[in-house]
Design a protein around this motif. Structure first.
Motif, PDB file in Angstrom:
ATOM      1  N   ALA A   1       0.829  -1.295   0.030  1.00 16.65           N
ATOM      2  CA  ALA A   1       0.008  -0.118   0.035  1.00 16.65           C
ATOM      3  C   ALA A   1       1.138   1.257   0.118  1.00 16.65           C
ATOM      4  O   ALA A   1       1.875   1.376   0.878  1.00 16.65           O
ATOM      5  N   LEU A   2       0.673   2.066  -0.983  1.00 15.79           N
ATOM      6  CA  LEU A   2       1.337   3.402  -1.107  1.00 15.79           C
ATOM      7  C   LEU A   2       0.775   4.529  -0.585  1.00 15.79           C
ATOM      8  O   LEU A   2      -0.609   4.754  -0.822  1.00 15.79           O
ATOM      9  N   SER A   3       1.260   5.473   0.331  1.00 12.56           N
ATOM     10  CA  SER A   3       0.658   6.422   0.869  1.00 12.56           C
ATOM     11  C   SER A   3       0.415   7.633  -0.297  1.00 12.56           C
ATOM     12  O   SER A   3      -0.533   8.235  -0.617  1.00 12.56           O
ATOM     13  N   GLU A   4       1.346   7.479  -1.337  1.00  9.39           N
ATOM     14  CA  GLU A   4       1.246   8.423  -2.510  1.00  9.39           C
ATOM     15  C   GLU A   4      -0.101   7.742  -3.341  1.00  9.39           C
ATOM     16  O   GLU A   4      -0.580   8.800  -4.057  1.00  9.39           O
ATOM     17  N   LEU A   5      -0.651   6.585  -3.101  1.00  7.98           N
ATOM     18  CA  LEU A   5      -1.973   6.503  -3.851  1.00  7.98           C
ATOM     19  C   LEU A   5      -3.104   6.423  -2.920  1.00  7.98           C
ATOM     20  O   LEU A   5      -4.055   5.382  -3.050  1.00  7.98           O
TER      21      LEU A   5
END
Length: 64
Positions: free
Chosen positions: A27-31
């Motif tokens: 999981a990406l914070s950027e997404l």
């Protein structure tokens, strides 16, 4: 950016086998806390998802 180019870049940086697993699980914070697969499934463009991956992995500017 086409999805084929996106996956070619992912494979280049993470390896062909690991890139798929990483896309499913990381999981990406950027997404917005989504995985790559979730973001693409939600209709995000491959270009925007690549930018998020690029930032998360801290790749060089030449890879953007």
């Amino acid at each position: 950016m086409r999805l084929t180019e996106f996956w070619t870049r992912m494979d280049s940086h993470l390896g062909p086998a690991y890139s798929r697993t990483w896309a499913e699980t990381q999981a990406l914070s950027e997404l917005g806390g989504r995985t790559v697969d979730e973001a693409l499934g939600d209709g995000e463009s491959a270009k925007e998802v690549w930018r998020a991956v690029w930032a998360h992995l801290q790749l060089p500017p030449s890879e953007r």
